[in-house]
Design an enzyme around this catalytic site. Structure first.
Site, PDB file in Angstrom:
ATOM      1  N   ASP A 133       0.858  -1.076   0.043  1.00  0.00           N
ATOM      2  CA  ASP A 133       0.017   0.049  -0.080  1.00  0.00           C
ATOM      3  C   ASP A 133       0.955   1.245   0.118  1.00  0.00           C
ATOM      4  O   ASP A 133       1.716   1.443   1.061  1.00  0.00           O
ATOM      5  CB  ASP A 133      -1.127   0.037   1.311  1.00  0.00           C
ATOM      6  CG  ASP A 133      -1.745   1.119   1.476  1.00  0.00           C
ATOM      7  OD1 ASP A 133      -1.587   2.109   0.331  1.00  0.00           O
ATOM      8  OD2 ASP A 133      -2.695   1.180   2.356  1.00  0.00           O
ATOM      9  N   GLU A 148      -2.790   0.080  -4.087  1.00  0.00           N
ATOM     10  CA  GLU A 148      -2.602  -1.111  -3.358  1.00  0.00           C
ATOM     11  C   GLU A 148      -2.371  -2.319  -4.344  1.00  0.00           C
ATOM     12  O   GLU A 148      -3.189  -2.377  -5.769  1.00  0.00           O
ATOM     13  CB  GLU A 148      -3.739  -1.458  -2.274  1.00  0.00           C
ATOM     14  CG  GLU A 148      -3.836  -0.283  -1.362  1.00  0.00           C
ATOM     15  CD  GLU A 148      -5.052  -0.523  -0.673  1.00  0.00           C
ATOM     16  OE1 GLU A 148      -5.221  -1.582  -0.198  1.00  0.00           O
ATOM     17  OE2 GLU A 148      -5.675   0.093  -0.197  1.00  0.00           O
TER      18      GLU A 148
END
Ligand code: TTP
Ligand code: MG
Length: 357
Positions: free
Chosen positions: A12, A111
């Site tokens: 992320d 992500e």
């Protein structure tokens, strides 16, 4: 024979939009930076998309009205959202990460999940590989990310959120329940503010409390989602890392300059949003099935309502007609509207559509 132990990585990017802006503008370094609607010296409408960690120290958060952000931190650098730039950088990052696994799944703009089971034998090797990914992204893109490694997607995702920014957290299968137990239920994917409140009413605040709760009662309250939450709380998740073609939905929204009861104006702008979303659909070569609209009234009460069509389409008229139908139900003489939005999802690519036709 027992199933093979999987090794999953979740990556992320840290404060993604503003991190890209800082990279492009080194003069912002060390200052609070907010990306989102124009604050107009506190009178602006619309919301914060994201902000850097300096701005978070003042309490600024994603999704907060931009006027609130201004109250908390008027000295921040306020920037408009430059989606095209972030999408380009995102593609480059995803290209780097793809090289690290045979099974790859992008999740949103910043992500990704990677199944690295076939590439490593033990957690120490997985950790080394995750570090290599972070280093390569930093060397090539001058951006940091937070990374989690675990035996499934849920654990890897919670792990990547555990140390931010620039974190690397390893959670082994045998440690997973203990790792999860003290964390807030909000840390689990798909548990939003509303579900958190409902769980709180049952006396459940932490993942450990959720794991000890009676699963049949959870199912009574939450349906299939209840059973799913119970398994997640025990660190169980069998879902595979799957390529999904990246984009899951395309959307546009608009906050009116002044709350409006002029429904002609609302519907005209709805058409305009549909046209913009449609341009994006064609640009990405997609076909969609689901249309969702969002309406926020002047008191911030927000409704979203979707319809899945019985066919796959990329036609503007289908989008406009469905968006209008869905929105009409919210047009009430006594209620002024603050914001409207249009989203399409349930995509198939044009390539695949050709083979289905
Ligand atoms: P996130 O990964 O949720 O947030 P982030 O990368 O800004 O911060 P963190 O370091 O905590 O990961 O979202 C990725 C990007 O998506 C974010 O940079 C901006 C955009 N976004 C919005 O536009 N609106 C939102 O409400 C959220 C949560 C994100
Ligand atoms: Mg992020």
């Amino acid at each position: 024979m027992s199933e093979k132990r999987r090794m999953i990585v979740h990556v992320d990017m840290d404060h993604f939009f503003t991190a890209v802006e800082e990279r492009e503008h080194p003069e912002f370094k060390g200052k609070p930076v907010v990306a989102g609607a124009d604050p107009k010296a506190g009178k602006g409408r619309g919301v914060v998309s994201t902000c850097n960690y300096e701005a978070r120290k003042f309490g600024v958060r994603s999704g907060m009205p931009i006027s609130k952000a201004w109250q908390l931190c008027p000295e921040a650098v306020y920037l408009p959202v430059n989606y095209e730039l972030y999408a380009r950088v995102s593609n480059e990052i995803m290209g780097i990460l793809r090289g690290y696994s045979d099974k790859f799944e992008q999740w949103g703009i910043d992500e990704a999940f990677l199944d690295i089971t076939s590439r490593v034998k033990e957690y120490a090797e997985a950790e080394a590989l995750a570090r290599q990914m972070k280093n390569e992204i930093h060397a090539k893109q001058k951006l940091t990310c937070s990374t989690g490694v675990g035996p499934n997607k849920i654990i890897a995702k919670v792990a990547s959120d555990f140390q931010k920014p620039d974190g690397l957290t390893i959670v082994k299968e045998e440690e997973a329940e203990k790792f999860l137990a003290p964390l807030s239920v909000r840390k689990l994917p798909w548990i939003g503010r509303k579900t958190e409140q409902k769980l709180d009413a049952l006396g459940i605040k932490t993942i450990g409390e959720l794991a000890r709760y009676d699963p049949t009662v959870l199912t009574e309250h939450f349906g299939a989602m209840g059973a799913q939450m119970y398994l997640m709380a025990h660190g169980i998740d069998r879902s595979e890392v799957e390529e999904r073609g990246g984009i899951k939905s395309l959307s546009r929204e608009l906050t009116f300059e002044v709350d409006t009861g002029d429904f002609g104006l609302v519907l005209n702008n709805l058409d305009r949003l549909s046209e913009q979303v449609h341009e994006d659909v064609l640009r990405h070569g997609l076909f969609f099935k689901t249309v969702t609209v969002k309406v926020r009234y002047e008191n911030f009460e927000t409704h979203t309502h979707g319809k899945t069509m019985p066919f796959i389409t990329n036609r503007l008229q289908d989008l406009k007609k469905t968006a209008k139908e869905l929105t009409q139900a919210y047009l009430r003489p006594e209620r002024k509207i603050r914001l409207i939005g249009v989203r399409v999802s349930s995509f198939t690519s044009a390539e695949k559509q050709k083979t289905l036709a």
